[in-house]
Design a protein around this motif. Structure first.
Motif, mmCIF file in Angstrom:
data_model
loop_
_atom_site.group_PDB
_atom_site.id
_atom_site.type_symbol
_atom_site.label_atom_id
_atom_site.label_comp_id
_atom_site.label_asym_id
_atom_site.label_seq_id
_atom_site.Cartn_x
_atom_site.Cartn_y
_atom_site.Cartn_z
ATOM 1 N N PRO A 121 -21.813 -94.762 15.398
ATOM 2 C CA PRO A 121 -21.795 -93.764 16.468
ATOM 3 C C PRO A 121 -22.146 -94.411 17.805
ATOM 4 O O PRO A 121 -22.963 -95.330 17.864
ATOM 5 C CB PRO A 121 -22.862 -92.754 16.045
ATOM 6 N N VAL A 122 -21.497 -93.927 18.849
ATOM 7 C CA VAL A 122 -21.651 -94.538 20.173
ATOM 8 C C VAL A 122 -22.900 -93.994 20.862
ATOM 9 O O VAL A 122 -23.211 -92.810 20.766
ATOM 10 C CB VAL A 122 -20.399 -94.235 21.030
ATOM 11 N N VAL A 123 -23.606 -94.891 21.540
ATOM 12 C CA VAL A 123 -24.757 -94.466 22.343
ATOM 13 C C VAL A 123 -24.218 -93.875 23.649
ATOM 14 O O VAL A 123 -23.422 -94.518 24.339
ATOM 15 C CB VAL A 123 -25.689 -95.656 22.643
ATOM 16 N N SER A 124 -24.649 -92.660 23.976
ATOM 17 C CA SER A 124 -24.123 -92.011 25.188
ATOM 18 C C SER A 124 -24.914 -92.439 26.423
ATOM 19 O O SER A 124 -26.057 -92.911 26.321
ATOM 20 C CB SER A 124 -24.205 -90.487 25.038
ATOM 21 N N MET A 125 -24.310 -92.262 27.588
ATOM 22 C CA MET A 125 -24.990 -92.596 28.839
ATOM 23 C C MET A 125 -26.228 -91.709 29.035
ATOM 24 O O MET A 125 -27.231 -92.124 29.602
ATOM 25 C CB MET A 125 -24.039 -92.425 30.032
ATOM 26 N N ARG A 126 -26.141 -90.465 28.570
ATOM 27 C CA ARG A 126 -27.289 -89.547 28.672
ATOM 28 C C ARG A 126 -28.497 -90.119 27.921
ATOM 29 O O ARG A 126 -29.621 -90.080 28.400
ATOM 30 C CB ARG A 126 -26.870 -88.186 28.100
ATOM 31 N N GLU A 127 -28.202 -90.687 26.742
ATOM 32 C CA GLU A 127 -29.289 -91.299 25.962
ATOM 33 C C GLU A 127 -29.867 -92.509 26.690
ATOM 34 O O GLU A 127 -31.086 -92.724 26.691
ATOM 35 C CB GLU A 127 -28.772 -91.719 24.586
ATOM 36 N N LEU A 128 -28.988 -93.270 27.312
ATOM 37 C CA LEU A 128 -29.471 -94.455 28.046
ATOM 38 C C LEU A 128 -30.377 -94.056 29.201
ATOM 39 O O LEU A 128 -31.368 -94.712 29.490
ATOM 40 C CB LEU A 128 -28.286 -95.273 28.575
ATOM 41 N N GLU A 129 -30.011 -92.951 29.848
ATOM 42 C CA GLU A 129 -30.840 -92.496 30.980
ATOM 43 C C GLU A 129 -32.233 -92.095 30.520
ATOM 44 O O GLU A 129 -33.205 -92.188 31.272
ATOM 45 C CB GLU A 129 -30.162 -91.305 31.676
ATOM 46 N N LEU A 130 -32.321 -91.629 29.270
ATOM 47 C CA LEU A 130 -33.626 -91.183 28.757
ATOM 48 C C LEU A 130 -34.467 -92.323 28.178
ATOM 49 O O LEU A 130 -35.597 -92.096 27.736
ATOM 50 C CB LEU A 130 -33.420 -90.100 27.693
ATOM 51 N N GLU A 131 -33.890 -93.520 28.143
ATOM 52 C CA GLU A 131 -34.675 -94.664 27.656
ATOM 53 C C GLU A 131 -35.857 -94.881 28.602
ATOM 54 O O GLU A 131 -35.681 -94.895 29.822
ATOM 55 C CB GLU A 131 -33.818 -95.932 27.604
ATOM 56 N N THR A 132 -37.037 -95.038 28.030
ATOM 57 C CA THR A 132 -38.228 -95.080 28.883
ATOM 58 C C THR A 132 -38.950 -96.417 28.815
ATOM 59 O O THR A 132 -38.945 -97.095 27.795
ATOM 60 C CB THR A 132 -39.240 -93.996 28.468
ATOM 61 N N ALA A 133 -39.566 -96.733 29.926
ATOM 62 C CA ALA A 133 -40.490 -97.870 30.001
ATOM 63 C C ALA A 133 -41.761 -97.338 30.650
ATOM 64 O O ALA A 133 -41.699 -96.632 31.648
ATOM 65 C CB ALA A 133 -39.891 -98.985 30.836
#
Lengths: 79, 455
Positions: free
Chosen positions: A5-17
Motif C-alpha cells: 500500500p502506498v504512503v499518502s502525502m497526508r500521512e507524510l505531513e503528519l510525520e512528527t519530530a
C-alpha cells in the motif's frame, strides 16, 4: 511493480519530530530560616513557596519551644 | 554508488555530529519512535518513518535508493519524491541533514517549568567518574541490604523511638541549624550522585551535576539526557537512583547516631524522608515526573497537555501526539493531565493573585535577615550570621523565582496570543481584549488589597 500500500502525502505531513528536553533530575533545597530578632526561631520548609509566605503541600516548621506547627498540611503562613 | 542523478543537491548527508540513538525502548507510542542526537546535544524523537529515512542517509544513497529500502522495511510503498519531501520539510529544519535549506538558528526544546539559571558544580567528566565509582551500589545484594536496612530503621523510628522524639529537636542554637542545613545540602548532592551512578550503571554517560533555580527554589540537578538511550528499566533505575542514595545516606546517618547518640541526626533522617516523599510528586519535574514518564513510555508529558485536552474536547481534532499513544499510556496521561491542569492553575493563580504581597513579605524577611546577619558579624556571632545569611539568600532566590515565573507567564501569553492572531485582525483584537480583561482586574485587586504599600 510493488503490491505494498502506498504512503499518502497526508500521512507524510503528519510525520512528527519532537525536540526532547534535557533530562535533568532535580533535588530542590528548601531549608528556610526565620529569626524574628527577639530570639532564635528556625523553620524548615520542605515543600512550599518560599520560606516565609507559603502555599505548598507540606509545611514543616520547628519553632523554639513550640510544636504547634510541626507538620501542617495545606496552605500555611508563618510570617 | 547509488546517487540519483536527478537530485541537484546530490545525495543527502547527515549533519556533522548527528548520532542515531536507536529506538526509544518501552515506548507508549503505538509505532515506537527513534531517537537522534545533534552535535549540540539536543535529542530529537522521530516518528518511525522519519527515523527509518534518517538511518538510511549515508551520503551515498539518493532519495530513490532510500525509498526502495524504506519500502522493503516498512511494507508500504514510498517514492523518491516523498523521501525528498521528508528530508526537506521535516529533517532539514531540525538541522539533521547538510547541504539543504539549513535553518538560521537550530530549534531547541523550550520545556515548560524547567530549571533555570544553571551553574556547574561537577563537570560531565567528573560526574562520570563519580557515577562509575558509585556504580557497584546498584548491585542486587547491595540494593536488597539497603532496602531491608532502611525499612528496619523506619520501623525503629516510627514504632520504637517514636516520630515525635525525632522531631523534638529544638533548633534554638544556630549551630544546629547550620548542621541540619549542611547535611541537607550533602544529602541533596548525594541524591544527584545517585542519578549519575544509576545512569552509568545502565551504560549511559551522565552529564554535569550543578545548581540552578527551579520555580522559586534553589535546586541541585544532574543532566542524565544520555539515559534516553537506555531501556525502560535502565531509565527507571536512573530516575530512582536519587531516592535510593537518599536511603543509603539515611543509613549512614543512623550509623553515626548509633555511635554518637546525637539526636539532631534523627531530625535530619525524618526531614530526608519528607524530601523523598516530595520527590515522588509527578506534577512538576521532580523524580516522580520522570518515573511516571518512563512507566508510560512518553518522554515529555507536558507536551501532551494541549493535544490531550483538545482531543478530549473535539473528536475531530487529531494530533499524533495524542492519537498515536497506546491505550494504556493514553489513559494514564489523560488522568495526569486532568490532575495537573487544576493543580498548576490553582498554584500559579494563587501566586499571581498574591504576588506583590508575597514578595513584600519575602523582601521584609530578606532585609531583616540581612540586618541581623550584619549585627551578628559585628558581635562576632558567626553561627548566627551564617544562619541569617542563608535566610536572606533563600528569600532573595524566592523573590527572583516568583518574578521570573510571572515574567515567563507573561512572555508565553504574549507569544501564544501573537501566534494565534497572526495575520487575523479580528483575532488580534480579541487577544488584546482578553489581555486587558486579565491584567486590569488583577492590578485593581492588588491595589484594592494594598499589596503595593508598606514595602
Amino acid at each position: 511493480m510493488t503490491n505494498e500500500p502506498v504512503v499518502s502525502m497526508r500521512e507524510l505531513e503528519l510525520e512528527t519530530a519532537e525536540l526532547l528536553p534535557a533530562r535533568e533530575t532535580l533535588c530542590v533545597s528548601k531549608c528556610g530560616y526565620q529569626n524574628h530578632g527577639g530570639g532564635p526561631s528556625y523553620s524548615f520548609t520542605q515543600v512550599g513557596y518560599g520560606n516565609t509566605a507559603q502555599a505548598g503541600l507540606v509545611n514543616v516548621a520547628l519553632a523554639n519551644g513550640s510544636f504547634d506547627n510541626i507538620l501542617s498540611l495545606g496552605s500555611g503562613n508563618i510570617i | 554508488m547509488t546517487t540519483d542523478s536527478r537530485d541537484p543537491a546530490g545525495p543527502p548527508r547527515l549533519a556533522d555530529g548527528v548520532e542515531l540513538l536507536g529506538e526509544f525502548s518501552g515506548s507508549g507510542i503505538a509505532e515506537p519512535p527513534g531517537l537522534v542526537r545533534r552535535a549540540d546535544g539536543q535529542v530529537i524523537q522521530l516518528s518511525r518513518l522519519l527515523y527509518l529515512v534518517t538511518r538510511l542517509i549515508d551520503g551515498s544513497r539518493g532519495p530513490d535508493s532510500i525509498a526502495a529500502l524504506v519500502t522493503a522495511e516498512l511494507g508500504r510503498s514510498l517514492s523518491g519524491d516523498q523521501v525528498s519531501y521528508l528530508i526537506t520539510a521535516k529533517l532539514a529544519p531540525l538541522g539533521l541533514v547538510t547541504d539543504r535549506a539549513k535553518p538560521a538558528a537550530l530549534p531547541t526544546a523550550s520545556p515548560l517549568l524547567a530549571l533555570r539559571a544553571r551553574a556547574t558544580l561537577l563537570p560531565a567528566a567528573a560526574a562520570d567518574i563519580a557515577g562509575t565509582f558509585l556504580r557497584p551500589l546498584f548491585r542486587w545484594p547491595v540494593v536488597a541490604a539497603v532496602i531491608i536496612g532502611a525499612a528496619s530503621l523506619d520501623y525503629w523510628i516510627l514504632s520504637v523511638n517514636g516520630l515525635a522524639a525525632a522531631l523534638r529537636q529544638i533548633l534554638g542554637n544556630p549551630d544546629d541549624l547550620l548542621v541540619v542545613a549542611g547535611l541537607s545540602v550533602v544529602s541533596a548532592l548525594f541524591h544527584e550522585c545517585g542519578h549519575a551512578a544509576g545512569c552509568r550503571y545502565g551504560g549511559a554517560r551522565p552529564g554535569r551535576i550543578g545548581v540552578g533555580i527551579y520555580l522559586v527554589w534553589p535546586s541541585f540537578f544532574t543532566n542524565v539526557t544520555d539515559s534516553y538511550r537506555l531501556s525502560r528499566a535502565g531509565r527507571l533505575r536512573t530516575d530512582l537512583g536519587g531516592l535510593y542514595f537518599n536511603l543509603i545516606f539515611i543509613l549512614a546517618l543512623a550509623g553515626v547516631y548509633t555511635a554518637t547518640s546525637w539526636r539532631i541526626l534523627l531530625l535530619v533522617i525524618v526531614l530526608t524522608h519528607l524530601e523523598m516523599l516530595e520527590q515522588l510528586l509527578p506534577f512538576v519535574r521532580f523524580d516522580g515526573y520522570f518515573i511516571l514518564s518512563d512507566l508510560v513510555g512518553v518522554p515529555d508529558l507536558f507536551t501532551r497537555v494541549v493535544p490531550v485536552v483538545r482531543g478530549t474536547l473535539s473528536r475531530r481534532y487529531r494530533d499524533p501526539r495524542a492519537t498515536g499513544l497506546r491505550r494504556c499510556a493514553r489513559i494514564v496521561i489523560t488522568a495526569w493531565v486532568l490532575c495537573v491542569i487544576p493543580l498548576l492553575t490553582l498554584t500559579l493563580g494563587y501566586l499571581l493573585l498574591h504576588l506583590p504581597q508575597a514578595d513584600r513579605a519575602l523582601w521584609h524577611s530578606m532585609t531583616q535577615a540581612a540586618h541581623l546577619a550584619a549585627a551578628a558579624v559585628a558581635g562576632h556571632q558567626y553561627g548566627d550570621a551564617a544562619a541569617d545569611a542563608i535566610g536572606a539568600a533563600l528569600a532573595a532566590v524566592s523573590i527572583a523565582g516568583s518574578l521570573y515565573i510571572a515574567a515567563g507567564l507573561l512572555r508565553r501569553g504574549i507569544s501564544l496570543g501573537s501566534r494565534w492572531s497572526a495575520g487575523r485582525p479580528a483575532r488580534r483584537l480579541l487577544a488584546v481584549i482578553a489581555a486587558i480583561a486579565c491584567t486590569v482586574p488583577l492590578t485593581l485587586l492588588w491595589l484594592a488589597q494594598g499589596q503595593f504599600s508598606d514595602w
